[in-house]
Design a protein around this motif. Structure first.
Motif, PDB file in Angstrom:
ATOM      1  N   THR A 145     121.025 136.580 -23.207  1.00 30.80           N
ATOM      2  CA  THR A 145     122.380 135.733 -23.071  1.00 30.80           C
ATOM      3  C   THR A 145     123.037 135.836 -21.685  1.00 30.80           C
ATOM      4  OG1 THR A 145     122.759 136.818 -25.137  1.00 30.80           O
ATOM      5  CG2 THR A 145     124.644 136.032 -24.129  1.00 30.80           C
ATOM      6  N   LEU A 187     124.153 132.463 -19.495  1.00 30.77           N
ATOM      7  CA  LEU A 187     125.404 132.543 -19.026  1.00 30.77           C
ATOM      8  C   LEU A 187     125.563 132.321 -17.354  1.00 30.77           C
ATOM      9  CD1 LEU A 187     127.371 135.053 -21.129  1.00 30.77           C
ATOM     10  CD2 LEU A 187     127.581 132.606 -20.993  1.00 30.77           C
ATOM     11  N   ILE A 204     124.629 128.870 -16.334  1.00 28.08           N
ATOM     12  CA  ILE A 204     125.625 127.954 -16.473  1.00 28.08           C
ATOM     13  C   ILE A 204     126.623 128.133 -15.353  1.00 28.08           C
ATOM     14  CG2 ILE A 204     127.742 127.496 -17.905  1.00 28.08           C
ATOM     15  CD1 ILE A 204     125.961 128.200 -20.669  1.00 28.08           C
ATOM     16  N   CYS A 205     126.970 129.532 -15.139  1.00 24.41           N
ATOM     17  CA  CYS A 205     127.791 129.571 -13.948  1.00 24.41           C
ATOM     18  C   CYS A 205     127.351 129.265 -12.505  1.00 24.41           C
ATOM     19  CB  CYS A 205     128.135 131.147 -13.708  1.00 24.41           C
ATOM     20  SG  CYS A 205     129.235 131.687 -15.105  1.00 24.41           S
ATOM     21  N   THR A 251     125.085 126.729 -12.287  1.00 27.07           N
ATOM     22  CA  THR A 251     125.254 125.411 -12.181  1.00 27.07           C
ATOM     23  C   THR A 251     126.616 124.945 -11.989  1.00 27.07           C
ATOM     24  OG1 THR A 251     123.251 125.292 -13.697  1.00 27.07           O
ATOM     25  CG2 THR A 251     124.526 123.383 -13.464  1.00 27.07           C
ATOM     26  N   SER A 252     127.428 125.479 -12.524  1.00 23.68           N
ATOM     27  CA  SER A 252     128.981 125.055 -12.471  1.00 23.68           C
ATOM     28  C   SER A 252     129.066 125.205 -10.913  1.00 23.68           C
ATOM     29  CB  SER A 252     129.689 125.836 -13.148  1.00 23.68           C
ATOM     30  OG  SER A 252     129.670 125.684 -14.645  1.00 23.68           O
ATOM     31  N   ILE A 260     127.750 122.465  -9.049  1.00 26.31           N
ATOM     32  CA  ILE A 260     128.429 121.271  -9.136  1.00 26.31           C
ATOM     33  C   ILE A 260     129.682 121.218  -8.434  1.00 26.31           C
ATOM     34  CG2 ILE A 260     129.093 119.744 -10.731  1.00 26.31           C
ATOM     35  CD1 ILE A 260     126.042 119.649 -10.537  1.00 26.31           C
ATOM     36  N   ALA A 261     130.564 122.485  -8.551  1.00 32.17           N
ATOM     37  CA  ALA A 261     131.754 122.459  -7.975  1.00 32.17           C
ATOM     38  C   ALA A 261     131.667 122.323  -6.597  1.00 32.17           C
ATOM     39  CB  ALA A 261     132.343 123.947  -8.447  1.00 32.17           C
ATOM     40  N   ASN A 263     131.039 118.781  -5.525  1.00 30.16           N
ATOM     41  CA  ASN A 263     132.256 117.940  -5.585  1.00 30.16           C
ATOM     42  C   ASN A 263     133.154 118.046  -4.442  1.00 30.16           C
ATOM     43  OD1 ASN A 263     131.356 116.924  -7.921  1.00 30.16           O
ATOM     44  ND2 ASN A 263     132.445 118.399  -9.256  1.00 30.16           N
ATOM     45  N   ASN A 298     127.230 113.995  -3.790  1.00 28.73           N
ATOM     46  CA  ASN A 298     126.684 113.606  -5.167  1.00 28.73           C
ATOM     47  C   ASN A 298     127.277 112.604  -5.605  1.00 28.73           C
ATOM     48  OD1 ASN A 298     129.172 114.665  -5.510  1.00 28.73           O
ATOM     49  ND2 ASN A 298     129.001 115.727  -7.106  1.00 28.73           N
TER      50      ASN A 298
END
Lengths: 502, 197
Positions: free
Chosen positions: A21, A25, A28-29, A31-32, A35-36, A39, A174
């Protein structure tokens, strides 16, 4: 032992599930966040691209400011052609003292000179810090190989480059479709192929600026002597080229402007406004002008200016239509083209009661031109008048008195710039006593002018002295100040604008 | 002793299992909800970023071309066409530093500034959900997810006003109702054209 073994397996399962788990998580964090970060990187690059243009535009403004003011602080002059890349001047380049000659260019880099502040150029463009990346600029001015224009003035080419640092890592955006547009230099400058210390956006503008002719009609009334006013008239302004300041190009009292300025270089003791309304400012030298209570602008002194005399045209025999030597009654004169205006040299031009002088266009539907040199007097009187077709532009040179009385002068276009009367010599008179409006300009520094009869004078006047009475008014057309007829350079303005997107 | 221990252990295991299952369910539910929220937040941020990038790019492209245009016009299909001079000696449709060289300005017959001969035609229009920038007949997609493109009726000799609407890329809202698209407005002054008037 069995019980103990079961308990161990249960604890192990929880650990595995927990680790799995946490791993998911964390992925995900991460990757986020990645990506942030991408951006943010794309946004920073887009912002830098805009800042580079701001820098280049400021550099163009600075160059035009230098051309307009003649102030060349921090500029250097380099002999040769403008290079494609940023110039590399010698260690001790020659300081610029004026616009470049045809085999030279002026160059400045990285700083905005203080004199540019009056043109609203941001002096703090070179700054750095959070949210304020470094922006550097460099600019060249040269003639671009352009010949002199029809007025004998030089136009200039301005090339300005702005470079803004793109804050963030060395990473392509990106936003894939952005890359063709913004062309961010990540590791190398795309023009020089030199390595760059950090990512940067670079934009280049090329502007050609033209020399605008200076107008002598910078104010409504310019005099060498006395100004007297009485009778309830007024002086104000309008703008025939602005529908908010005129109606169909004509003066409209409801759209009155307050630039009906007047000035005199030598006000005498008789200068007196008699509290007439002046919607503008007054400047004078000499004796104080009396009764200026109703001057809506300022009253200042001194006023120092050189008012050049008007002179006859330098025509030689054969340069005019000799079939008409005078006008004394009803007649029609037809205009020619701008390149070949119809010319007349008349001993007198008199249009008395019942007669009409028609100044007709050439039938082409285009603007057409007439030039008339009157060696004697120019007179309209009674019901006689001059009517000028809308497309006709006329220039007079009059060597004696100018009298526009009665129905006087019908300028159908309603544009003052279409009727130019030069009064040549001294000791003569200008009399505008018609009941109708005269629309035009009179440049007669040696003439004493009188405006009376209740009609109005729309345009501008240069004379020796002026007396306005009988309820007559003078309405200065502000458009005259932007449609110069002088060959002297007033300012520089854009003639073309181009962004080099290579 | 063994039986007693076994009975006691079995009872505790059942309770523990029930407790574990309950607490695990709660934790897993929280994790799933948290994960979904995180993914949704990520998707929203990603959608916002893409939409903002598309909007900026379209606006910047149009502004860049309109500023340097000689003329601008719009046809019945709402395609915006701008004509720019050929400033380079070659490859005017896709100039690069290596293959295109700037031409020196000169006067034309009317005393206005000209560069090389001919012009470059750039068209902007919507094609399905794509937004196209077409240079001398070569089309390139510069944005996606576009639902409408409109050039406002106006005097195109001085400025160009456009609006472009993008479909929403992230459609979740906490309340009922559809998610609206984003409309970008741009108004650009024709600097080059005005300078030549």
């Amino acid at each position: 032992m069995k019980t103990s073994s079961k308990a161990f397996r249960q604890h192990g399962s929880v650990l595995v599930v927990s680790l799995l788990t946490i791993t998911i998580l964390t992925a995900i964090c991460v990757t986020s966040l990645y990506i942030a970060s991408q951006n943010a990187n794309a946004a920073a690059q887009a912002a830098s691209w805009q800042q580079a243009l701001s820098g280049a535009e400021s550099a163009v403004d600075q160059a035009i400011a230098s051309l307009n003011t003649g102030t060349w602080t921090n500029w250097v002059t380099i002999t040769g052609s403008v290079p494609n890349l940023q110039p590399q001047p010698s260690p001790s380049p020659a300081a610029a003292t004026g616009p470049p000659a045809s085999n030279q260019y002026n160059y400045i880099s990285s700083s905005i000179a203080p004199q540019s502040a009056q043109y609203n150029v941001n002096n703090e463009i070179t700054s750095a810090g959070e949210g304020s990346p470094l922006v550097s600029i460099w600019t060249t001015i040269d003639t671009g190989g352009l010949p002199l224009d029809s007025n004998g003035n030089q136009w200039y080419r301005i090339r300005a480059t702005g470079t803004a640092a793109a804050v963030g890592p060395v990473r392509i955006s990106n936003q894939r479709l952005d890359n063709d547009l913004r062309k961010i230099g990540l590791r190398f400058d795309r023009k020089t192929n030199n390595a760059v210390a950090s990512p940067q956006a670079t934009r280049t503008i090329e502007v050609v600026v033209q020399a605008l002719a200076q107008s002598i009609w910078v104010r409504g009334i310019t005099l060498k002597g006395n100004i007297t006013m009485s009778g309830g008239g007024l002086v104000d302004s309008f703008n025939s080229s602005d529908p908010f300041k005129s109606t169909n190009g004509f003066y409209d009292a409801t759209k009155r402007q307050s630039h009906g300025d007047m000035a005199t270089t030598t006000s005498g003791t008789n200068s007196n406004l008699n509290n007439t309304y002046v919607y503008g400012s007054i400047a004078y030298s000499g004796s104080a002008i009396k009764n200026t209570t109703n001057v809506q602008g300022s009253v200042s002194t001194p006023f120092n200016a050189t008012i050049p005399a008007a002179s006859d045209p330098g025509w030689t025999s054969g340069m005019w239509d000799s079939s008409v030597s005078q006008v004394n009654g009803t007649a029609t004169l037809t205009a020619g083209t701008k390149a070949a205006p119809t010319r007349y040299k008349l001993s007198q031009l008199t249009v008395s009661g019942g007669n009409v002088l028609t100044l007709a266009n050439d039938g082409s539907g285009n603007d057409s031109y007439i030039e008339i040199w009157v060696t004697g007097k120019l007179t309209t009187s009674g019901s006689g008048y001059i009517t000028q077709d809308p497309k006709v532009h006329i220039t007079y040179w009059v060597d004696n008195d100018i009298t526009l009385s009665g129905n006087s002068y019908l300028n159908q276009a309603g544009l003052a710039q279409n009727v130019v009367i030069n009064g040549v010599g001294t000791g003569h008179k200008i009399t505008d006593s018609g009941t109708a409006a005269f629309v035009g300009v009179i440049n007669a520094p040696g003439f004493d002018a009188t405006i009376s009869g209740g009609g109005s004078y729309n345009g501008a006047l240069i004379a020796n002295s002026l007396n306005i009475s009988g309820g007559s008014s003078l309405h200065y057309d502000e458009a005259l100040n932007t449609n110069g007829t002088s060959t002297a350079i007033g300012n520089y303005a854009f003639a073309s604008w181009f962004e080099d997107t290579r | 002793m063994n039986l007693s221990t076994g009975r006691s252990a079995s009872g505790l295991t059942l309770v523990e299992m029930l407790m574990t299952m309950a607490s695990s369910s709660i934790v897993l539910a929280a994790l799933i909800i948290g994960g979904v929220a995180l993914q949704r937040s990520f998707a929203a941020m990603e959608g916002y970023s893409i939409a903002q990038g598309d909007q900026l790019r379209v606006s910047d492209y149009i502004s860049m071309d309109v500023r340097r245009a000689l003329t601008a016009s719009v046809d019945n299909n709402n395609a915006l066409t701008v004509i720019i001079p050929n400033y380079y000696d070659a490859n005017n449709d896709n100039p690069k530093w290596s293959n295109a060289h700037a031409i020196a300005p000169s006067f034309d017959a009317n005393g206005a500034i000209k560069y090389g001969g001919g012009t470059t035609t750039i068209k902007y229009y919507q094609l399905a959900s794509n937004f196209i920038r077409e240079v001398n007949g070569t089309a390139n997609i510069i944005a996606r997810n576009v639902t409408s493109f409109t050039v406002s009726p106006q005097d195109l000799t001085s400025s160009v006003s456009c609006s472009i609407t993008f479909a929403p890329t992230f459609t979740y809202l906490p309340g009922p109702g559809p998610v609206s698209g984003t409309t970008v407005y741009s108004n650009t002054f024709l600097r080059n054209a005005i300078a030549r008037q």
